[in-house]
Design an enzyme around this catalytic site. Structure first.
Site, short mmCIF file in Angstrom:
data_model
loop_
_atom_site.label_atom_id
_atom_site.label_comp_id
_atom_site.label_asym_id
_atom_site.label_seq_id
_atom_site.Cartn_x
_atom_site.Cartn_y
_atom_site.Cartn_z
N MET A 247 0.84 -1.21 0.00
CA MET A 247 0.00 0.00 0.00
C MET A 247 0.87 1.26 0.00
O MET A 247 0.38 2.36 0.26
CB MET A 247 -0.95 0.00 1.20
N HIS B 79 9.59 -3.46 3.46
CA HIS B 79 9.12 -3.64 2.08
C HIS B 79 10.29 -3.91 1.13
O HIS B 79 10.20 -4.78 0.26
CB HIS B 79 8.40 -2.37 1.59
N GLN C 296 -10.39 -2.90 2.36
CA GLN C 296 -9.90 -3.54 3.58
C GLN C 296 -9.93 -2.61 4.79
O GLN C 296 -9.49 -3.00 5.88
CB GLN C 296 -8.50 -4.10 3.37
N SER D 288 4.34 0.80 8.18
CA SER D 288 4.02 2.13 7.66
C SER D 288 3.30 2.97 8.70
O SER D 288 3.40 4.20 8.71
CB SER D 288 3.16 2.01 6.40
#
Length: 289
Positions: free
Chosen positions: A32, A39, A63, A189
């Protein structure tokens, strides 16, 4: 690295490469965005396993529940592109909502309730339906040979593995170990939501799981419920900002909660999973026993 925003453009690029080399192996890493070193670790592992790496960035509305952070979720495409370039990703697919959902999404993947109705699914009841649906759509768009997901989202990883198996998709799913800061905090994140003082407190969650793991392995106490309750209390006593959602000891293959070491339970099959809010920020973590 090429950045593409249209499904047709990505398919054209990948089809041209596969026409030149039918044996080409493609890896997919869905994200995302707002990328961090965790990541990038996924991208590097993908690069070692495939000829072409496709990363995706899409903040998936499906989601997010009511009152969650969809609108304020960080969108940092330019910085993300630079990071992906640094680890030699081949393609970035960054569609907008109209591209991925040209009509309202009325068809969904509904994961097994035994996997999705516990832990994160109790607090976020539509979450895994949204995750599985968008990931299946990305699988259909990219048609990768393999895909990479972080073990921090352990429940998600099991659900996606089960989805691939049940739909007979020719995709190998890899779970990549949790990337952590030097003080043990799992990279996420959402860590950017933490204030400076909260960030100093945040590693206490992982420390609590480490202590619980040690107790499971060394104590004569067979009743895990007592150990778990003590761990919750210990975390909340360290700082009043902590609000524990859950700490559970589960079978790492099916997420069945394990209450004790009776009946031949093997500690190698156990995992501790936890979620807790620190101020307004919800953190998750896990630790295999």
């Amino acid at each position: 690295m090429k950045t593409l925003h249209k499904i047709s453009d990505l398919r054209a690029e990948l089809n041209a490469l596969k026409n030149k080399n039918p044996e080409l192996k493609i890896a997919l890493v869905p994200t995302m965005g707002n990328l961090h070193d965790g990541h990038l670790k996924l991208m590097q592992q993908a690069k070692q396993s495939a000829d072409i790496v496709v990363a995706t960035i899409f903040v998936n509305r499906l989601q997010f529940g009511v009152g969650e952070d969809f609108d304020k979720y960080p969108r940092t495409l330019q910085a993300d592109q630079q990071k992906l370039q640094s680890v030699s990703v081949d393609f970035l697919f960054a569609p907008d909502e109209n591209e991925l959902y040209p009509q309202p999404q009325n068809f969904y993947v509904l994961p097994d309730e035994n996997l999705q109705g516990v832990l994160e699914g109790k607090t976020r009841p539509i979450h895994f339906r949204g995750v599985a649906t968008v990931v299946l759509k990305l699988f259909n768009i990219v048609q990768p040979n393999c895909a990479f997901f972080g073990k921090k989202d352990y429940q998600q990883l099991l659900i996606l593995k089960a989805m691939v198996q049940q739909f007979a998709l020719p995709i190998e799913i890899f779970g990549v170990e949790i990337a952590r800061a030097d003080d043990g905090l799992a990279l996420s994140s959402r860590n950017g939501y933490l204030s400076e003082s909260e960030r100093k407190i945040a590693p206490q969650l992982q420390q609590t799981l480490q202590q619980l793991r040690q107790q499971v392995l060394t104590t004569s106490e067979k009743n895990f419920a007592n150990l778990v309750e003590n761990s919750k209390n210990a975390l909340q006593q360290q700082n009043s900002l902590w609000q524990v959602d859950y700490i559970k000891i589960c079978d790492k293959h099916n997420l069945r909660e394990i209450q004790n070491l009776e009946n031949g339970v093997n500690t190698n099959d156990l995992i501790i999973l936890a979620a807790a809010k620190l101020g307004n920020t919800r953190l998750i973590d896990n630790l295999e026993i």
